[in-house]
Design a protein around this motif. Structure first.
Motif, PDB file in Angstrom:
ATOM      1  N   ALA A  34       0.840  -1.202   0.000  1.00  0.00           N
ATOM      2  CA  ALA A  34       0.000   0.000   0.000  1.00  0.00           C
ATOM      3  C   ALA A  34       0.874   1.251   0.000  1.00  0.00           C
ATOM      4  O   ALA A  34       0.585   2.220  -0.715  1.00  0.00           O
ATOM      5  N   GLN A  38       1.018   4.221  -2.965  1.00  0.00           N
ATOM      6  CA  GLN A  38       0.870   5.654  -2.703  1.00  0.00           C
ATOM      7  C   GLN A  38       2.074   6.435  -3.206  1.00  0.00           C
ATOM      8  O   GLN A  38       1.924   7.528  -3.770  1.00  0.00           O
ATOM      9  N   ILE A  41       1.790   6.562  -7.109  1.00  0.00           N
ATOM     10  CA  ILE A  41       0.741   7.503  -7.544  1.00  0.00           C
ATOM     11  C   ILE A  41       1.195   8.934  -7.344  1.00  0.00           C
ATOM     12  O   ILE A  41       1.052   9.787  -8.243  1.00  0.00           O
ATOM     13  N   THR A  42       1.743   9.243  -6.186  1.00  0.00           N
ATOM     14  CA  THR A  42       2.223  10.598  -5.901  1.00  0.00           C
ATOM     15  C   THR A  42       3.293  11.006  -6.908  1.00  0.00           C
ATOM     16  O   THR A  42       3.252  12.122  -7.448  1.00  0.00           O
ATOM     17  N   PHE A  91      -5.415  15.614  -3.601  1.00  0.00           N
ATOM     18  CA  PHE A  91      -5.789  14.205  -3.586  1.00  0.00           C
ATOM     19  C   PHE A  91      -5.461  13.625  -2.219  1.00  0.00           C
ATOM     20  O   PHE A  91      -4.582  14.104  -1.519  1.00  0.00           O
ATOM     21  N   GLU A  92      -6.239  12.596  -1.871  1.00  0.00           N
ATOM     22  CA  GLU A  92      -6.095  11.944  -0.565  1.00  0.00           C
ATOM     23  C   GLU A  92      -6.280  10.447  -0.745  1.00  0.00           C
ATOM     24  O   GLU A  92      -7.198  10.004  -1.437  1.00  0.00           O
ATOM     25  N   PHE A  93      -5.412   9.691  -0.103  1.00  0.00           N
ATOM     26  CA  PHE A  93      -5.472   8.242  -0.238  1.00  0.00           C
ATOM     27  C   PHE A  93      -6.510   7.633   0.688  1.00  0.00           C
ATOM     28  O   PHE A  93      -6.611   8.002   1.846  1.00  0.00           O
ATOM     29  N   ALA A  96      -6.228   0.625   0.420  1.00  0.00           N
ATOM     30  CA  ALA A  96      -5.758  -0.248  -0.657  1.00  0.00           C
ATOM     31  C   ALA A  96      -6.413  -1.599  -0.402  1.00  0.00           C
ATOM     32  O   ALA A  96      -6.428  -2.083   0.730  1.00  0.00           O
ATOM     33  N   GLN A 105      -5.665   0.792  -5.289  1.00  0.00           N
ATOM     34  CA  GLN A 105      -5.540   1.898  -4.346  1.00  0.00           C
ATOM     35  C   GLN A 105      -6.634   2.906  -4.673  1.00  0.00           C
ATOM     36  O   GLN A 105      -6.729   3.385  -5.797  1.00  0.00           O
ATOM     37  N   VAL A 107      -8.251   6.537  -4.353  1.00  0.00           N
ATOM     38  CA  VAL A 107      -7.783   7.903  -4.130  1.00  0.00           C
ATOM     39  C   VAL A 107      -8.956   8.852  -4.353  1.00  0.00           C
ATOM     40  O   VAL A 107      -9.656   8.750  -5.355  1.00  0.00           O
ATOM     41  N   THR A 108      -9.167   9.766  -3.404  1.00  0.00           N
ATOM     42  CA  THR A 108     -10.161  10.827  -3.600  1.00  0.00           C
ATOM     43  C   THR A 108      -9.423  12.023  -4.175  1.00  0.00           C
ATOM     44  O   THR A 108      -8.424  12.475  -3.622  1.00  0.00           O
ATOM     45  N   TYR A 121      -6.920   3.121  -8.743  1.00  0.00           N
ATOM     46  CA  TYR A 121      -5.674   2.750  -9.414  1.00  0.00           C
ATOM     47  C   TYR A 121      -5.460   1.253  -9.223  1.00  0.00           C
ATOM     48  O   TYR A 121      -5.383   0.783  -8.097  1.00  0.00           O
TER      49      TYR A 121
END
Length: 146
Positions: A34, A38, A41-42, A91-93, A96, A105, A107-108, A121
């Motif tokens: 997880a 993250q 993605i970041t 964005f906020e996780f 997962a 995963q 993500v908002t 994702y």
């Protein structure tokens, strides 16, 4: 005879509990995976924000890279169809988890126009053990960001 039946039932019940516990733990995503999702993605979003097509493309699976054939084609598709991912306000996780057997995963994302999105994702583990993004599914959420 009664003791044997009771022992059998107790053993059978214990075995069922162990099987259920193992199956439940198999559906969980490991914390280190997880964290890797993250980070990936970041990093990809940061690459999009500075139009670094090569870096953003590197996070995609080989299959996606084959489909889009070049970083330029890939980033063009993202610009046209994935504006919330390409230029998020924030964005906020979320969690997962496995969805349909695929590590995912959630993500908002607050998109460039303030619209809320859920981005799912999906990931695929490569033969070297590294994770890559295998897809992103956007779902518009009701309401606007504050």
């Amino acid at each position: 005879m009664r003791k044997i039946g009771t022992l059998f039932i107790a053993t059978f019940f214990s075995l069922v509990c162990v099987i259920v516990a193992v199956a439940a733990s198999a559906d969980e995503i490991a914390n280190e995976d997880a964290a890797a999702f993250q980070e990936i993605i970041t990093s990809q979003i940061k690459a999009f924000q500075v139009d670094n097509a090569d870096a953003a493309f590197a996070f995609a699976t080989p299959k996606l890279q084959e489909i889009f054939r070049s970083p330029e084609n890939f980033i063009s598709m993202v610009k046209q169809g994935y504006a919330p991912v390409y230029r998020p306000k924030s964005f906020e996780f979320g969690p997962a988890e496995l969805k349909n057997g695929q590590p995912t995963q959630i993500v908002t994302i607050v998109g460039p126009k303030g619209t809320l999105w859920a981005a799912l994702y999906t990931f695929e583990q490569q033969s070297n053990g590294n994770w890559r993004i295998s897809g992103v599914y956007l779902v518009k959420r009701p309401g606007a960001a504050t």
